[in-house]
Structures are given as structure tokens and as C-alpha cells.
Scaffold this motif. Structure first.
Motif, PDB file in Angstrom:
ATOM      1  N   UNK A  13       0.840  -1.211   0.000  1.00  0.00           N
ATOM      2  CA  UNK A  13       0.000   0.000   0.000  1.00  0.00           C
ATOM      3  C   UNK A  13       0.871   1.254   0.000  1.00  0.00           C
ATOM      4  N   UNK A  14       1.911   1.226   0.821  1.00  0.00           N
ATOM      5  CA  UNK A  14       2.822   2.372   0.895  1.00  0.00           C
ATOM      6  C   UNK A  14       3.592   2.545  -0.409  1.00  0.00           C
ATOM      7  N   UNK A  15       4.049   1.432  -0.989  1.00  0.00           N
ATOM      8  CA  UNK A  15       4.794   1.497  -2.255  1.00  0.00           C
ATOM      9  C   UNK A  15       3.944   2.108  -3.367  1.00  0.00           C
ATOM     10  N   UNK A  16       2.675   1.743  -3.402  1.00  0.00           N
ATOM     11  CA  UNK A  16       1.780   2.313  -4.415  1.00  0.00           C
ATOM     12  C   UNK A  16       1.689   3.831  -4.256  1.00  0.00           C
ATOM     13  N   UNK A  17       1.607   4.262  -3.004  1.00  0.00           N
ATOM     14  CA  UNK A  17       1.545   5.701  -2.739  1.00  0.00           C
ATOM     15  C   UNK A  17       2.854   6.384  -3.145  1.00  0.00           C
ATOM     16  N   UNK A  18       3.978   5.795  -2.757  1.00  0.00           N
ATOM     17  CA  UNK A  18       5.267   6.427  -3.010  1.00  0.00           C
ATOM     18  C   UNK A  18       5.611   6.481  -4.500  1.00  0.00           C
ATOM     19  N   UNK A  19       5.028   5.569  -5.276  1.00  0.00           N
ATOM     20  CA  UNK A  19       5.268   5.576  -6.725  1.00  0.00           C
ATOM     21  C   UNK A  19       4.278   6.467  -7.477  1.00  0.00           C
ATOM     22  N   UNK A  20       3.306   6.999  -6.767  1.00  0.00           N
ATOM     23  CA  UNK A  20       2.338   7.873  -7.421  1.00  0.00           C
ATOM     24  C   UNK A  20       2.970   9.226  -7.734  1.00  0.00           C
ATOM     25  N   UNK A  21       2.466   9.885  -8.748  1.00  0.00           N
ATOM     26  CA  UNK A  21       3.032  11.166  -9.173  1.00  0.00           C
ATOM     27  C   UNK A  21       2.549  12.298  -8.274  1.00  0.00           C
ATOM     28  N   UNK A  22       1.268  12.324  -8.019  1.00  0.00           N
ATOM     29  CA  UNK A  22       0.682  13.401  -7.221  1.00  0.00           C
ATOM     30  C   UNK A  22       0.515  12.965  -5.766  1.00  0.00           C
ATOM     31  N   UNK A  23       1.345  13.525  -4.913  1.00  0.00           N
ATOM     32  CA  UNK A  23       1.269  13.224  -3.484  1.00  0.00           C
ATOM     33  C   UNK A  23       0.839  14.479  -2.738  1.00  0.00           C
ATOM     34  N   UNK A  24       0.028  14.291  -1.720  1.00  0.00           N
ATOM     35  CA  UNK A  24      -0.466  15.426  -0.951  1.00  0.00           C
ATOM     36  C   UNK A  24      -0.559  15.063   0.522  1.00  0.00           C
ATOM     37  N   UNK A  25      -0.403  16.060   1.391  1.00  0.00           N
ATOM     38  CA  UNK A  25      -0.536  15.841   2.836  1.00  0.00           C
ATOM     39  C   UNK A  25      -1.906  15.285   3.183  1.00  0.00           C
ATOM     40  N   UNK A  26      -2.920  15.669   2.427  1.00  0.00           N
ATOM     41  CA  UNK A  26      -4.289  15.222   2.700  1.00  0.00           C
ATOM     42  C   UNK A  26      -4.486  13.727   2.434  1.00  0.00           C
ATOM     43  N   UNK A  27      -3.552  13.106   1.717  1.00  0.00           N
ATOM     44  CA  UNK A  27      -3.649  11.661   1.455  1.00  0.00           C
ATOM     45  C   UNK A  27      -3.631  10.854   2.755  1.00  0.00           C
ATOM     46  N   UNK A  28      -3.062  11.437   3.810  1.00  0.00           N
ATOM     47  CA  UNK A  28      -2.966  10.766   5.113  1.00  0.00           C
ATOM     48  C   UNK A  28      -4.333  10.325   5.632  1.00  0.00           C
ATOM     49  N   UNK A  29      -5.372  11.064   5.292  1.00  0.00           N
ATOM     50  CA  UNK A  29      -6.717  10.762   5.794  1.00  0.00           C
ATOM     51  C   UNK A  29      -7.448   9.718   4.956  1.00  0.00           C
ATOM     52  N   UNK A  30      -6.846   9.264   3.873  1.00  0.00           N
ATOM     53  CA  UNK A  30      -7.481   8.254   3.016  1.00  0.00           C
ATOM     54  C   UNK A  30      -7.650   6.947   3.795  1.00  0.00           C
ATOM     55  N   UNK A  31      -8.810   6.383   3.748  1.00  0.00           N
ATOM     56  CA  UNK A  31      -9.112   5.155   4.508  1.00  0.00           C
ATOM     57  C   UNK A  31      -8.224   3.982   4.122  1.00  0.00           C
ATOM     58  N   UNK A  32      -7.651   4.032   2.936  1.00  0.00           N
ATOM     59  CA  UNK A  32      -6.782   2.934   2.504  1.00  0.00           C
ATOM     60  C   UNK A  32      -5.567   2.790   3.425  1.00  0.00           C
TER      61      UNK A  32
END
Length: 228
Positions: A13-32
Motif C-alpha cells: 500500500x505504501x509502495x503504491x503511494x510512493x510511486x504515485x506522481x501526485x502526493x499530498x498531505x491530505x492523502x494521510x486521511x485516506x481510509x486505505x
């Protein structure tokens, strides 16, 4: 401090996030990320023995809402480091709120790689520094003695002097605390006068808390401060 070790599924799950192009502080609240966030808190609560990384207050509460996950480098400035194990710890809610998104890096600019050396930070880093080398806890949550510039920066950024603000809100505020605090803040000499008022304030607080500290410790503290 031992870093959190994520499970295979959490790492994916973390790797998918880290490989994404658009990262934002608000992603922290995503239920995933709910399970990942639970693992982070559970690990660091145990690793830190229910003790805040910065004010060193021990709060024996297992409920996760009593604690905050601290992103040492704020996720608003560097969302790419949001799940880096060495950028994580747990803090009391007061420390986390006080620090917010304040700058902690020695060279505040966008980093591609996570800075993994003590020299990269102006504060005491729980993964790279020994707390006692920089800051002495006299009364946790109330009274601290800084030893190094890192200790002083930690005291300021995490608001470890916030007990002074509490004293001002009580029905019977301590007039000496207020006097010394105002004298230090209005001092024109950033080093000499401020430092002398700060030492006098520490001496006053050591006496004020003599019952809690014990008479001998209070005497030892004052002697040490007078030698400074």
C-alpha cells in the motif's frame, strides 16, 4: 529507536503511494491507510513505552486517540516522506499541535532523498539523536534545561515551555514567573540578558517544585544553574 516494520500488504500500500506522481498531505486521511496508521501508532507506543518523544511525559493510555502520529518533517512540506519509518514517532497531542508544520531541517528546501543524519535537523531527532545529550528533563511537561542549540530549538518548536502559558491562565498566576517571562521576552540583548532571566526562571521553578523534586535535587539543580 527501532523503526516500524510494515507487513507485506502494508508495504505494498505504501509502495503504491510512493510511486504515485501526485502526493499530498491530505492523502494521510485516506481510509486505505487506516491499517498502516494503526501499525505505526501501535509500534511506536510500545517502542517509546507510552512516552512522548519530545516532552517525555508518560501517558499510560492505550487508546490511539490519546496520541498523535508525528511526522518529524511535516507531511505538508514533504508528502513523499509521509510513511518513511525514520520520519515517524508518536507524541502527546499538545506537542504535535504546538509543532504543527514548523520547519525542522537545517537546510529547509525540497529534498528528494530522506535526510538520515542528525546534522540535517535543528531539533532532537528521536531516531538519530540521544535526547539527554541535548535536553534535560527536570519535571516532565513543566521544566527543562537545554544543553545545546538542538535542545533549545526542540524546546521552542515543540513548545516545552507551554507550562508558562498555563500559569498565566490560572486563577492565581505566579507573579514571579510572569515577571521573569516578560523580562526575558522584552530583553534587547538576545544572548546575555535573555540567558540570565532564563536561568533565574529555572531557579525559581526548581524551588517552586521542590516538593515534587525533593529538596536535594532542587539544591543540586540550582547549584548547577549557578555554575552555568
Amino acid at each position: 529507536m527501532i523503526e516500524v516494520n510494515f507487513s507485506i500488504s502494508e508495504r505494498a500500500t505504501i509502495d503504491n503511494y510512493e510511486h504515485s506522481i501526485n502526493k499530498s498531505a491530505s492523502d494521510w486521511t485516506d481510509k486505505i491507510f487506516d491499517l498502516v496508521k494503526k501499525s505505526i501508532k501501535d509500534h511506536y507506543l510500545k517502542e517509546q513505552n507510552y512516552t512522548c518523544s519530545f516532552c517525555k511525559q508518560k501517558i499510560r493510555v492505550k487508546h490511539n486517540r490519546a496520541w498523535d502520529t508525528e511526522h518529524i518533517i511535516s507531511r505538508s512540506s514533504h508528502p513523499a516522506f509521509m510513511f518513511h519509518p525514520q520520519n515517524l514517532c508518536v507524541t502527546c497531542i499538545d506537542c504535535n499541535t504546538e509543532k504543527s508544520s514548523k520547519e525542522v531541517l537545517s537546510t529547509p528546501k525540497q529534498k528528494i532523498r530522506f535526510p538520515n543524519k542528525s546534522s540535517a535537523y535543528i531539533i532532537i531527532h528521536p531516531h538519530f539523536d540521544t535526547y539527554d545529550d541535548h535536553l534535560k528533563v527536570i519535571v516532565a511537561g513543566q521544566l527543562y534545561e537545554w544543553k545545546t542549540p538542538k535542545g533549545r530549538a526542540t524546546l521552542n518548536i515543540y513548545g516545552l515551555d507551554r507550562f508558562l502559558k498555563v500559569a498565566d491562565r490560572t486563577q492565581l498566576p505566579d507573579p514571579n514567573v510572569r515577571r521573569l517571562m516578560m523580562a526575558a521576552l522584552t530583553s534587547k540583548d538576545d544572548v546575555g540578558s535573555y540567558g540570565s532571566f532564563e536561568l533565574e526562571l529555572l531557579e525559581h521553578l526548581a524551588l517552586k517544585h521542590s516538593k515534587k523534586l525533593g529538596p536535594q535535587m532542587s539544591i543540586d539543580i540550582i547549584k548547577k544553574l549557578k555554575e552555568a
